[in-house]
Design an enzyme around this catalytic site. Structure first.
Site, PDB file in Angstrom:
ATOM      1  N   LYS A   1       0.750  -1.339   0.176  1.00 26.20           N
ATOM      2  CA  LYS A   1       0.001   0.063   0.087  1.00 26.20           C
ATOM      3  C   LYS A   1       0.973   1.333  -0.070  1.00 26.20           C
ATOM      4  CE  LYS A   1      -2.307  -0.785   3.553  1.00 26.20           C
ATOM      5  NZ  LYS A   1      -1.643  -2.298   3.942  1.00 26.20           N
TER       6      LYS A   1
ATOM      7  N   ARG B   1      -9.321   1.137   9.473  1.00 30.92           N
ATOM      8  CA  ARG B   1      -9.030  -0.427   9.793  1.00 30.92           C
ATOM      9  C   ARG B   1     -10.175  -1.162  10.318  1.00 30.92           C
ATOM     10  NH1 ARG B   1      -3.613  -1.199  10.192  1.00 30.92           N
ATOM     11  NH2 ARG B   1      -2.238   0.715  10.316  1.00 30.92           N
TER      12      ARG B   1
ATOM     13  N   ARG C   1      11.567  -7.420   3.370  1.00 31.28           N
ATOM     14  CA  ARG C   1      11.835  -5.842   3.492  1.00 31.28           C
ATOM     15  C   ARG C   1      12.658  -5.372   4.743  1.00 31.28           C
ATOM     16  NH1 ARG C   1       6.132  -2.703   4.176  1.00 31.28           N
ATOM     17  NH2 ARG C   1       6.142  -3.236   6.262  1.00 31.28           N
TER      18      ARG C   1
ATOM     19  N   ARG D   1      11.704  -1.340  11.043  1.00 35.51           N
ATOM     20  CA  ARG D   1      10.470  -0.897  11.582  1.00 35.51           C
ATOM     21  C   ARG D   1      10.278  -2.273  12.410  1.00 35.51           C
ATOM     22  NH1 ARG D   1       6.122   0.479   6.927  1.00 35.51           N
ATOM     23  NH2 ARG D   1       4.850  -0.497   8.415  1.00 35.51           N
TER      24      ARG D   1
ATOM     25  N   ARG E   1      -0.151  -8.655  13.649  1.00 40.06           N
ATOM     26  CA  ARG E   1      -0.492  -7.673  12.625  1.00 40.06           C
ATOM     27  C   ARG E   1      -1.602  -8.241  11.674  1.00 40.06           C
ATOM     28  NH1 ARG E   1       3.200  -4.387   9.801  1.00 40.06           N
ATOM     29  NH2 ARG E   1       1.620  -2.835   9.470  1.00 40.06           N
TER      30      ARG E   1
END
Length: 198
Positions: free
Chosen positions: A13, A88, A127, A139, A150
């Site tokens: 996204k 969300r 990533r 992160r 998540r």
């Protein structure tokens, strides 16, 4: 052009939002980025959010809705915006509809980046490795265990906004497993003509 990007964490996204910002000249409103900025600034909201985010949870609707309400009222969002990471939950989707209606605005399109979730963990590990190799900070939510939490939270809470927008006729599904440029092309084909109707 008022858009929402929906999809599980790691679906791409953020990457697609950055391209849409360049194409349409409207801001990307990422609740994640805004929350991380609040955490870095150690604001009261940021400190509250940090505790939840570090545990892999989602911050409360009240905090997120407040951030978005203030943000879409800023000058740079006058011609539209791209929401990334919001709504969300169904409650947030309904709150957004109310906010837009109160402002005399309408949503143009909801783009769902649909991906194979079994391959997402590998994508997140890559990533994190790429960030390390580039000398960037990884992160906290790119930790595989936190990421799995998540993903579970997305499937439990956020996935239900998809049928909500499908029912309203705003939803377009994009194959998020394509190469980045192909995903962008698919999005562009959906949006062609929409910008004339803003």
């Amino acid at each position: 052009m008022r858009l929402i990007l929906v999809g599980p964490p790691g679906a791409g996204k953020g990457t697609q939002a950055a391209r849409l910002v360049e194409r349409y000249g409207i801001p990307q409103l990422s609740t994640g980025d805004m929350l991380r900025a609040a955490v870095a600034a150690q604001t009261p909201v940021g400190l509250k959010a940090k505790e939840v985010m570090d545990a892999g949870g989602l911050v409360s609707d009240e905090i997120v809705v407040g951030i978005i309400r203030d943000r879409i009222a800023e000058d740079d969002a006058e011609n539209g915006f791209i929401l990334d990471g919001f709504p969300r939950t169904l409650a947030q989707a309904e709150a957004l509809d109310e906010m837009l209606e109160d402002s005399g605005l309408k949503l143009n399109r909801v783009l769902e980046l649909r991906v194979d979730q079994t391959k997402l963990v590998d994508r997140i590990i890559k990533r994190a490795e790429d960030a390390k190799a580039a000398g960037q900070e990884v992160r906290k939510d790119d930790d595989p265990e936190v990421f799995k939490q998540r993903l579970e939270a997305y499937n439990r809470d956020t996935a239900i906004v998809v049928p909500y927008y499908e029912k309203s006729g705003h939803l377009s599904v994009i194959d998020g497993m394509q190469a980045i440029d192909e995903v962008s092309a698919s999005i562009e084909s959906v949006l062609q003509g929409l910008d004339e109707k803003v």
